[in-house]
Write an enzyme that holds these catalytic residues in place. Structure first.
Site, PDB file in Angstrom:
ATOM      1  N   ARG A 255      67.665 -91.410 -47.915  1.00 51.23           N
ATOM      2  CA  ARG A 255      68.521 -91.188 -46.751  1.00 51.23           C
ATOM      3  C   ARG A 255      69.969 -91.216 -47.227  1.00 51.23           C
ATOM      4  O   ARG A 255      70.561 -92.266 -47.419  1.00 51.23           O
ATOM      5  CB  ARG A 255      68.262 -92.295 -45.723  1.00 51.23           C
ATOM      6  CG  ARG A 255      68.890 -92.048 -44.356  1.00 51.23           C
ATOM      7  CD  ARG A 255      68.933 -93.336 -43.567  1.00 51.23           C
ATOM      8  NE  ARG A 255      70.025 -94.184 -44.019  1.00 51.23           N
ATOM      9  CZ  ARG A 255      69.968 -95.509 -44.119  1.00 51.23           C
ATOM     10  NH1 ARG A 255      68.862 -96.154 -43.853  1.00 51.23           N
ATOM     11  NH2 ARG A 255      71.036 -96.193 -44.527  1.00 51.23           N
ATOM     12  N   HIS A 259      71.721 -94.709 -41.310  1.00 46.00           N
ATOM     13  CA  HIS A 259      70.457 -94.771 -40.581  1.00 46.00           C
ATOM     14  C   HIS A 259      70.609 -94.069 -39.232  1.00 46.00           C
ATOM     15  O   HIS A 259      69.779 -93.261 -38.832  1.00 46.00           O
ATOM     16  CB  HIS A 259      70.037 -96.221 -40.384  1.00 46.00           C
ATOM     17  CG  HIS A 259      68.813 -96.390 -39.536  1.00 46.00           C
ATOM     18  ND1 HIS A 259      67.563 -95.998 -39.951  1.00 46.00           N
ATOM     19  CD2 HIS A 259      68.656 -96.888 -38.289  1.00 46.00           C
ATOM     20  CE1 HIS A 259      66.677 -96.255 -39.005  1.00 46.00           C
ATOM     21  NE2 HIS A 259      67.318 -96.795 -37.988  1.00 46.00           N
ATOM     22  N   TYR A 268      75.972-102.211 -47.179  1.00 44.08           N
ATOM     23  CA  TYR A 268      74.789-102.792 -47.818  1.00 44.08           C
ATOM     24  C   TYR A 268      74.268-102.020 -49.035  1.00 44.08           C
ATOM     25  O   TYR A 268      73.294-102.448 -49.646  1.00 44.08           O
ATOM     26  CB  TYR A 268      73.656-102.953 -46.793  1.00 44.08           C
ATOM     27  CG  TYR A 268      73.273-101.687 -46.042  1.00 44.08           C
ATOM     28  CD1 TYR A 268      72.465-100.716 -46.616  1.00 44.08           C
ATOM     29  CD2 TYR A 268      73.719-101.478 -44.735  1.00 44.08           C
ATOM     30  CE1 TYR A 268      72.107 -99.567 -45.926  1.00 44.08           C
ATOM     31  CE2 TYR A 268      73.368-100.338 -44.036  1.00 44.08           C
ATOM     32  CZ  TYR A 268      72.560 -99.394 -44.628  1.00 44.08           C
ATOM     33  OH  TYR A 268      72.204 -98.257 -43.942  1.00 44.08           O
TER      34      TYR A 268
END
Length: 369
Positions: A255, A259, A268
């Protein structure tokens, strides 16, 4: 891991799955590229619409186009797909008007299309719930076929992500599918991140290994290789349609973006990881292959860009023409009959909304004074 087209765009030989691609003509291969490119352009437009306040939320698909186009193009019209909330590429392959996808994210519909028209189910926001629905539908296909031997063989594809694989629904669906030999292909897009949780935290082994525990085949494929995904999904669907039972496909992809548009992946994960995966871009590797084999030229790629821009313009016009969401209508359709708790929540909302109108009035009067 099955790979037919490496990151540099070189075709690789493979005895089992290679023949599925060898039979494809140049038009089909160009079609794979076009599908991936226009979906990426659509995704960029939908993201822009959300940033401009026209959508409540958007779920980007950048990086996962090969996994979706390859698997979607492997399906026949009679097959049925159960998506999550990110299968925009699969929607394209099933013939949906991609503008219809945005009705859900604008808040004016709980769906946006009739799933029976294209055998493409409504998006499922509840993590992994669609895997159970998919197995139930596959068992229905199985029983219909037993009652009518002349019916066209069909199978179901259940899409889910690596994050959803930790849900109990996935385990339960695979138990049912194995127990009843259901004609279903479990297609996991392992994009390496379940929001901010890295894959290695969720599983110490490849997800494909789980298939053996249920007693059916599992295949791990390069999810950024559209040719390999197409071939593996073709094989799995043939297996399921022929009465041999379920198959698990783990498509290893990434990805690239957030998200959702409510997420910030810089919090992160490292930029170096993102850049490493960008070098494996599914569009670039197929473009390299098409050019090297003399299957596509500059005119083709220019036309694809125009097609993407036209789709983006259509989606923007259609979205802006939808109008706004009627929040009170949403409260009215929670239950079939009036419910006191819903009525209480609606009253709270109306009071909350009225507070903004009162604040605006006071500001206006203060300014006039």
């Amino acid at each position: 891991m099955v790979q037919l087209l490496d990151a540099a765009g070189n075709r690789r030989h493979e005895d089992t799955f290679g023949p599925y691609v060898d039979e494809l003509d140049a038009k089909t291969l160009r079609g794979f590229y076009r599908d991936m490119a226009v979906v990426r352009r659509f995704d960029a437009e939908a993201t822009a619409l959300q940033r401009q306040g026209e959508l409540a939320l958007w779920v980007p698909v950048v990086g996962q186009e090969a996994a979706q186009i390859g698997s979607g193009r492997a399906m026949r019209p009679a097959d049925y797909a159960f998506p999550t909330y990110r299968e925009h590429g699969v929607a394209l392959t099933r013939g949906l008007d991609l503008a219809d996808l945005l009705k859900l994210f604008r808040g004016i519909s709980n769906g946006g299309w009739d799933p029976r028209e294209n055998n493409f189910h409504l998006y499922t926001l509840v993590l992994a719930a669609q895997t159970l629905h998919a197995v139930g539908y596959a068992m229905g296909i199985q029983r219909d076929a037993a009652a009518d031997s002349a019916s066209e063989p069909a199978a179901v594809v259940a899409y889910f992500g690596d994050g959803a694989s930790s849900e109990g629904d996935v385990h339960e669906s695979m138990v049912f599918a194995a127990s009843f030999n259901a004609p279903v292909v479990f297609f996991c897009q392992n994009n390496n991140w379940a929001i901010s949780v890295p894959f290695e935290v969720q599983s110490k082994v490849p997800l494909v290994n789980r298939a053996g525990g249920y007693g059916f085949p599992g295949i791990r494929v390069d999810g950024n290789d559209v040719l390999a995904v197409y071939a593996v999904t073709q094989w799995a669907l043939d297996h399921a349609r022929s009465g041999k039972g379920p198959v698990l496909i783990e498509a290893s992809t990434y990805r690239v973006g957030a998200h959702t548009t409510a997420d910030d992946p810089t919090k992160y994960r490292a930029s170096a990881e993102e850049e490493a995966w960008r070098a494996k871009d599914p569009l670039q590797r197929l473009e390299t292959y098409l050019r090297a084999e003399g299957l596509a030229d500059d005119d083709f790629f220019a036309q694809v860009k125009n097609d993407g821009d036209e789709l983006a313009s259509h989606v923007r016009r259609a979205t802006l023409a939808l109008g706004g969401a009627n929040i009170r209508q949403k409260f009215a359709t929670v239950y079939a009959e009036a419910h006191p708790l819903v009525a209480e929540e609606l009253a709270w909302f109306e009071n909350y909304e009225a507070g903004f109108a009162a604040a605006d009035t006071q500001t206006s009067q203060g300014g006039a004074a």
